[in-house]
Design a protein around this motif. Sequence first.
Motif, PDB file in Angstrom:
ATOM      1  N   GLN A  75      53.518  -8.497 105.168  1.00 45.48           N
ATOM      2  CA  GLN A  75      54.291  -9.696 104.878  1.00 45.48           C
ATOM      3  C   GLN A  75      53.469 -10.716 104.095  1.00 45.48           C
ATOM      4  O   GLN A  75      53.950 -11.307 103.147  1.00 45.48           O
ATOM      5  CB  GLN A  75      54.766 -10.294 106.217  1.00 45.48           C
ATOM      6  CG  GLN A  75      55.849 -11.319 106.091  1.00 45.48           C
ATOM      7  CD  GLN A  75      56.558 -11.551 107.432  1.00 45.48           C
ATOM      8  OE1 GLN A  75      56.372 -10.817 108.400  1.00 45.48           O
ATOM      9  NE2 GLN A  75      57.389 -12.563 107.494  1.00 45.48           N
TER      10      GLN A  75
ATOM     11  N   ASP B  74      57.095  -5.035 103.991  1.00 44.04           N
ATOM     12  CA  ASP B  74      57.539  -6.168 104.800  1.00 44.04           C
ATOM     13  C   ASP B  74      57.666  -7.394 103.892  1.00 44.04           C
ATOM     14  O   ASP B  74      56.665  -8.004 103.528  1.00 44.04           O
ATOM     15  CB  ASP B  74      56.523  -6.413 105.921  1.00 44.04           C
ATOM     16  CG  ASP B  74      57.118  -7.239 107.042  1.00 44.04           C
ATOM     17  OD1 ASP B  74      58.194  -7.832 106.823  1.00 44.04           O
ATOM     18  OD2 ASP B  74      56.517  -7.280 108.124  1.00 44.04           O
ATOM     19  N   GLU B  75      58.857  -7.731 103.549  1.00 41.10           N
ATOM     20  CA  GLU B  75      59.127  -8.868 102.658  1.00 41.10           C
ATOM     21  C   GLU B  75      58.196  -8.878 101.455  1.00 41.10           C
ATOM     22  O   GLU B  75      57.455  -9.833 101.245  1.00 41.10           O
ATOM     23  CB  GLU B  75      59.013 -10.182 103.424  1.00 41.10           C
ATOM     24  CG  GLU B  75      60.071 -10.283 104.502  1.00 41.10           C
ATOM     25  CD  GLU B  75      59.999 -11.596 105.262  1.00 41.10           C
ATOM     26  OE1 GLU B  75      59.760 -12.624 104.621  1.00 41.10           O
ATOM     27  OE2 GLU B  75      60.165 -11.567 106.489  1.00 41.10           O
TER      28      GLU B  75
ATOM     29  N   SER C  23      59.767  -6.767 111.578  1.00 43.83           N
ATOM     30  CA  SER C  23      58.374  -6.384 111.334  1.00 43.83           C
ATOM     31  C   SER C  23      57.870  -5.495 112.464  1.00 43.83           C
ATOM     32  O   SER C  23      57.157  -4.516 112.243  1.00 43.83           O
ATOM     33  CB  SER C  23      57.488  -7.622 111.226  1.00 43.83           C
ATOM     34  OG  SER C  23      57.923  -8.441 110.178  1.00 43.83           O
TER      35      SER C  23
HETATM   36 MG   LIG Z   1      58.334 -10.203 109.850  1.00 43.50          MG
END
Ligand SMILES: [Mg+2]
Lengths: 433, 265
Positions: free
Chosen positions: B105, B186-187, B57
């Motif tokens: 995220q 991010d994810e 990240s």
């Molecule tokens: Mg992360």
Amino acid sequence: MSSSLFTQDARTTARNAAERRFRACGLAAIVLALAALVWLLISIFSAGAPAFRQAFMTFPVTLDEKALDKEGGRDPAKLSKVTTVSYAKLLALGLKAKAEDLGLETTGMKSKDFAKMISEESAASLRDRVLADPTLIGQTIEFTVLASGRVDGYYKGRVTMKTAVKDKNTSPEQLALADKLRAAGVLDIRFNWGFFTMPDASDKRPEAAGLGIAIVGSFLMMALVLVLSLPIGVAASVYLEEFAPKNRWTDLIEVNISNLAAVPSIVYGILGLSIFINFVGLPQSAPIVGGLVLTLMTLPRIIIPTRAALKAVPPSIRDAALGVGASPLQMVFHHVLPLAMPGILTGMIIGLAQALGESAPLLLIGMVAFVRDFPGGFFDPAAALPVQVYNWTVRGDPGFVERASGAIIVLLIFLLIMNAVAIVLRRRFERRW
Amino acid sequence: MNDMRLTERNVASDTAKMRARKVQVYYGDNHALKDVDVDILDKTVTAFIGPSGCGKSTFLRCLNRMNDTIAGCRVEGEITLEAENIYDRRVDPVQLRAKVGMVFQKPNPFPKSIYDNVAYGPRIHGLTRSKAELDERVEQSLRRAALWNEVKDRLLSPGTGLSGGQQQRLCIARAVATEPEVLLMDEPCSALDPIATAQVEELIDELRENFSVVIVTHSMQQAARVSQKTAFFHLGHLVEYGDTGQIFTNPRDPRTESYITGRIG
Ligand SMILES: [Mg+2]
Ligand SMILES: Nc1ncnc2c1ncn2[C@@H]1O[C@H](COP(=O)(O)OP(=O)(O)OP(=O)(O)O)[C@@H](O)[C@H]1O
């Protein structure tokens, strides 16, 4: 073998007992607080409620030409030389005539006694009316007068037949006649609009004292505080919270803002006196100075809750805004401020409410002065509600104690209204998502 | 890991869209990223994999300068977007972020309506000329994020009233609506069910036609499915970077191998 769930072990019993004790303490604290509040409200309302009712007398008054305009020219210059004393005499004669007309017993009443039943203020208002319209001279008009403070107090329990015996401002005969006049419909007790519209009155005329100028003065000052402290406070908070670098200087500023919020309000009065009056040369007793002083006092008290409200906005919202390419300013105005708005408004209204109830700094800048003329603007002398309360409580006549409590009620009502506005605004800005 | 498609993977372009050289990131005294060199290719999906806390990240946030907002975070080295250093003093990060969009995220929709969430980017960048055009852009973005069918009847209801997975797709739609040149994710699928995940992967594949996509993921399968290039991070180091097929079938570094076979994590 495991223990049964139906019996409690020693630890559980002890924990439950601790919880019960804590709850009992909390409940006791609330009961105590409520009792104090109720006591406060009862004492204020019982002392202040009579201020909203007032004894009036209505009877015909003959505006005798011989007394008011001997030469008959209706020359304004000459008319204005006639003092209230002459008018007071006419009022007393009118009341006496009315009582005799009705066939009421007036034994033991001299014409001076009739005059004492009427507020001195009423002679002045009759004079004003005649000066405004000289053609009234020579006519007989129906005129409504304020009963004197003693007669008024008699109906509110302040004055009794017993206290009247020793009182040089009234007598049992006067009070007896008042009762008869009331039965005959000449004297009646009505809602006292004058309490909200009339200016303050001198020491001997509590019946004529009103909050008019204090309300106007407080309103002007609150308007100034709102207009100045909302933008300055919000801008300062937004800058400190969103833009300022976090370093020793901003820490210092932060600590000092907290300190300023805790500075006794009278210190702001001293500051206002030395800066705004002695240095800048603004007039004393004027709402402009009061408003500026209260703004200084209110600013830190607004900045602190505003910053707290900004801090409470989740950082993920800021990331989201910046992530789609919003500038920091757009982020603040499109997302952070709207979300912080309920908290900002609450802080704002609490700050304003504190400013409205503040008297100490205003005493120092001369707002305690006796003002009879309504202010035409921010630079004319005016009074303020809390200072008016203070002013009245230090006067001798018990009639003023009642007025002071009445003024406190008015102040409380204003505060209630402001809080209601805060709640409504908060509801409107609060998003349920 | 023996996905059949891996073998037929080929990189659509060899031109580097973004280039990172000797990137160091410090959080105060914590040296979180060390000497990272990566080329993000144009019209390519790049996957960042690695154990939790390894700096994926952090590196992603370097690419659109979101680290600027973190107090005490320091970035050294050089990152370029089309040969221009994005950490140059003349660069306005606001302008950069319009070109390099981001999906975070954790889903973070604005507390506004679904419509306003998606329309926000186009509005502030003045990308559409009329209401109709904006409506169209909103619909298209929601369709790409596989959310349109679920929300088309309640565009004016709050975005925060959606489920977690729907919120994440809303954030994707919001990022896509500004048509960035590089999209950082991010994810993006950590809160999604398999169906929505498949739809988002389809979207990523579709976006590849026009943009570069960088995706952080904890799912080896996902990395293998959607990406052409893969970077493996470990304890702040970029351990290995190469074609996805090569990383998953023939890793050069033993650490990469133990990670993708599940022995370190
Ligand atoms: Mg992360
Ligand atoms: N805002 C921050 N302040 C200080 N340190 C941070 C911050 N964000 C991340 N770090 C540190 O940087 C390192 C890398 O964090 P990062 O969030 O990049 O990990 P990650 O690879 O994304 O992990 P995950 O897969 O769990 O999301 C960690 O050691 C973390 O403690």
